[in-house]
Write an enzyme that holds these catalytic residues in place. Structure first.
Site, PDB file in Angstrom:
ATOM      1  N   SER A  71       0.772  -1.281  -0.013  1.00 48.91           N
ATOM      2  CA  SER A  71      -0.082  -0.088   0.002  1.00 48.91           C
ATOM      3  C   SER A  71       0.858   1.182   0.048  1.00 48.91           C
ATOM      4  O   SER A  71       0.494   2.336  -0.464  1.00 48.91           O
ATOM      5  CB  SER A  71      -1.004   0.045   1.107  1.00 48.91           C
ATOM      6  OG  SER A  71      -0.261  -0.122   2.558  1.00 48.91           O
ATOM      7  N   ASP A 365      -1.884   8.336   7.871  1.00 48.11           N
ATOM      8  CA  ASP A 365      -2.473   7.784   8.950  1.00 48.11           C
ATOM      9  C   ASP A 365      -1.267   7.240   9.666  1.00 48.11           C
ATOM     10  O   ASP A 365      -0.281   7.491   9.450  1.00 48.11           O
ATOM     11  CB  ASP A 365      -3.660   6.503   8.538  1.00 48.11           C
ATOM     12  CG  ASP A 365      -2.832   5.586   7.654  1.00 48.11           C
ATOM     13  OD1 ASP A 365      -1.435   5.169   7.672  1.00 48.11           O
ATOM     14  OD2 ASP A 365      -3.415   5.115   6.822  1.00 48.11           O
ATOM     15  N   HIS A 368       1.116   5.198   7.189  1.00 46.16           N
ATOM     16  CA  HIS A 368       1.458   5.783   5.869  1.00 46.16           C
ATOM     17  C   HIS A 368       1.932   7.195   5.855  1.00 46.16           C
ATOM     18  O   HIS A 368       1.465   7.872   6.611  1.00 46.16           O
ATOM     19  CB  HIS A 368       0.397   5.649   5.007  1.00 46.16           C
ATOM     20  CG  HIS A 368      -0.100   4.163   4.661  1.00 46.16           C
ATOM     21  ND1 HIS A 368      -0.788   3.571   5.468  1.00 46.16           N
ATOM     22  CD2 HIS A 368       0.109   3.198   3.435  1.00 46.16           C
ATOM     23  CE1 HIS A 368      -1.116   2.373   4.936  1.00 46.16           C
ATOM     24  NE2 HIS A 368      -0.632   2.277   3.775  1.00 46.16           N
TER      25      HIS A 368
END
Length: 654
Positions: A71, A365, A368
């Site tokens: 991700s 977040d 990340h």
């Protein structure tokens, strides 16, 4: 940018004056000796400055690298805009949020299953966090960290020897008729996709213990467009505390073994010949060994009840060696990580680890957008001349202050002390030489200095030694080595450096194959070798510096000869050259306007072969430099630029 000075000297005869091209040197100048000529200079500078590596990852060529990620490199992820790298860099990654190479290899239930594949000489891996203690994957094993460590290490090792790699997510197989696809309670009432679990019904009370399982799988030579020369296969088997734990009904010992086409055992466990070593009580644990197997047909034999069947692999073409970079993949606060990626890279030759110094603090977040990681990965936007465990370098200097830790790739600088780097003259330069340089026209110039000394890597002392660079004989007049000798010297240095650079890079690549970070003896040996190379390079640069000084001096003397020849041609019978660079003029015959024509070129045109910067002319007297010793004061912003006439003065003595 270059200047010449003319000096007028008064003679005893009132109607005549003596004008000479002359050096103007004072105590602010320093003398630099060279092969074939010397220079006075107002300044000096080191041939190269020390460079400092930048921490983090970079690549040698933007067109030949590929990344594998999750991700944090997936542009479709909502957290990506505030993630760890530019969109341009993320485009180079094969990524899917929630994915990892190990998840795709084993396929635990409920996890992301992504087809990782791609090609590149340099491979950057920024994944692994999605299979960590936080993922809580059980399936007959509470802690998968040691398996993950061996898996990642095998991936890095094979990737460093391949141009292309791909997950093979469906191996051809043949399974026995008596088995059926099985599930396990601690795998969410499912099981891994690889290995697949097959079970066989056993009825010991009826004296039916079941039959030995015999299955086959084939590793392909090609998967889609990807060639497969070697496969990474997980050989999985159960580990029991004892025979009684495996089979309380007395139906034999446990075994799960893989054979190649010749019948040789290549993996597995056989408790018929090996002792039981489990420590999990009544519940077995599952172990998976990483096998590197060639394409072909393999058989699997197992005891009744259970068959663990390999159904996936990673395939590698083994066509090209190249760098591997592994980026530390950990969670932010609140989630438990492992450090299998770190340990795997550090124990794999040729793998460079990019490691954080602080906890992961996300901005998009918690997991990340860490600023430190963003800085460490910013170098992926650029091309470096050298990449190493110590960081990356894109400057051209061949020297760095500290030793760069291996592995390292590209044109890497060597460790050196600043004071050991030779200095070259700079600023205002004045050549000195013998007295014959303005009466004998040089045959040719020497070029290619910048090409020779910019971008040097590794050189060693050659068998010929320093004397090998001084071919030819010295001039009888004592003016230094001949110009032809200097030219041969430069050619020899250039050829030697190219040969030694190539052979040294090959040697470094071989060392990369052998070095792992815990092999202290090899590290020490490598350090000694690089120190020797650094000293050799500094010695070579000392020779180059001396040839460079001589080359500049000769070049300036040639331009001085051109200037003197032009003045003599313009003067005709009006001026008599009494010594190299000196003329006598009858002031009654050649007045001021005549002298302006001869020596000042009417303040309109310099010597045709010399580009102008400043054509003003003043004459001045400096009796200290009377005689035939010649020179030309220049500024050396470019050491081989052409000369410009400036600053000629006339002094009359009746």
């Amino acid at each position: 940018m270059f200047f010449s000075l003319l000096l007028m000297l008064g003679l005893t005869e009132a109607e005549k004056i003596k004008i000479c091209l002359q050096k103007q040197v004072n105590s602010s100048f320093s003398l630099h000796n060279g092969f074939g000529g010397n220079l006075y200079a107002t300044e000096e500078k080191r041939m190269f400055e020390l460079v400092k590596p930048k921490a983090g990852a970079s690549v040698l060529n933007q067109s030949t690298w590929i990344g594998f990620g999750d991700s944090r490199t997936d542009q479709s992820n909502s957290a990506f805009p505030r993630s760890l790298m530019s969109a341009k860099t993320a485009d180079k990654f094969r990524s899917l949020s929630g994915g990892s190479l190990m998840l795709s290899m084993f396929g635990p239930p409920g996890k992301v299953d992504y087809l990782y594949q791609g090609c590149g000489k340099h491979k950057v891996f920024y994944e692994g966090v999605n299979w960590s203690p936080h993922a809580a994957i059980d399936c007959y094993r509470k802690n998968w960290t040691d398996i993950k460590l061996n898996f990642q290490k095998s991936i890095y090792e094979l990737a460093s020897q391949s141009h292309c790699m791909s997950l093979v997510n469906a191996l051809d197989k043949t399974i026995p008729l008596q088995v059926t696809k099985g599930v396990a309670k601690n795998c969410n009432n499912s099981f891994l996709k690889n290995p697949a679990l097959y079970t066989q019904e056993v009825k010991p009370l009826e004296q039916i213990c079941g039959e030995e399982n015999l299955a086959f799988f084939t590793l392909p030579t090609q998967f889609g467009t990807y060639e497969c020369k070697l496969h990474l296969v997980a050989s999985c088997y159960f580990i029991y505390d004892s025979k009684e734990v495996y089979n309380k009904r007395g139906c034999g010992n446990y075994f799960q073994v893989i054979y190649d086409s010749s019948g040789k055992v290549v993996g597995g466990l056989d408790n018929r010949v090996s002792p039981y070593t489990g420590n999990s009580g009544d519940t077995p644990t599952m172990q998976c060994d990483m096998l590197q197997l060639k394409p072909g047909r393999y058989s699997v034999r197992s005891s009744p009840r259970f068959l663990l069947m390999p159904e996936r692999s990673y395939c590698f073409d083994m066509k090209e060696k190249g760098p591997v970079t592994a980026v530390q993949s950990i969670w932010g606060k609140g989630r438990k990580s492992d450090y299998a990626v770190d340990q795997a890279c550090l124990s794999t030759p040729g793998c460079m680890l990019i490691q954080k110094q602080k906890p992961y603090i996300g901005e998009a977040d918690d997991h990340h957008g860490d600023q430190e990681m963003r800085e460490l990965l910013s170098g992926l936007d650029y091309e470096a001349r050298c990449i190493s465990q110590s960081g990356w370098v894109n400057e051209t200097s061949p020297f760095t202050e500290e030793y760069l830790l291996p592995p390292k790739f590209g044109r890497c600088p060597l460790a050196a002390k600043e004071e050991s780097i030779p200095k070259i003259p700079d600023g205002l330069l004045i050549p000195t030489s013998g007295t014959d340089t303005t009466v004998t026209k040089p045959k040719s110039r020497i070029f290619g200095i910048d090409d020779l000394i910019i971008g040097l890597l590794f050189v060693a002392i050659v068998e010929a030694g320093i004397g090998g660079y001084l071919l030819g004989s010295r001039k009888e007049s004592g003016g230094g080595v001949t110009k032809e000798s200097a030219e041969k010297g430069f050619e020899k240095i250039g050829n030697d450096i190219q040969i030694l650079r190539s052979s040294t890079n090959i040697a470094i690549e071989k060392l990369n194959d052998r070095i792992s970070h815990d092999e202290q003896a090899i590290r020490d040996l490598t350090l000694e070798i690089e120190n020797a190379r650094s000293e050799a390079l500094l010695g070579e640069l000392g020779i180059i510096r001396a040839l460079l000084v001589g080359n500049i001096s000769i070049g300036l003397q040639e331009s001085l000869w051109e200037l003197a020849s032009e003045i003599t041609n313009r003067a005709g019978d009006l001026a008599v050259e009494v010594s190299p660079g000196c003329w006598i003029i009858d002031n009654n015959i050649c007045d001021q306007s005549c002298q302006n024509f001869i020596f000042k070129f009417n303040e309109t045109a310099p010597v045709p072969t010399i580009p102008p910067l400043d054509t003003k002319i003043d004459l001045q007297s400096d009796p200290f430099y009377w005689g035939s010793s010649l020179g030309l004061a220049i500024t050396a912003a470019n050491l081989m630029a052409a000369l410009v006439i400036s600053g000629i003065a006339i002094c009359r003595t009746k």
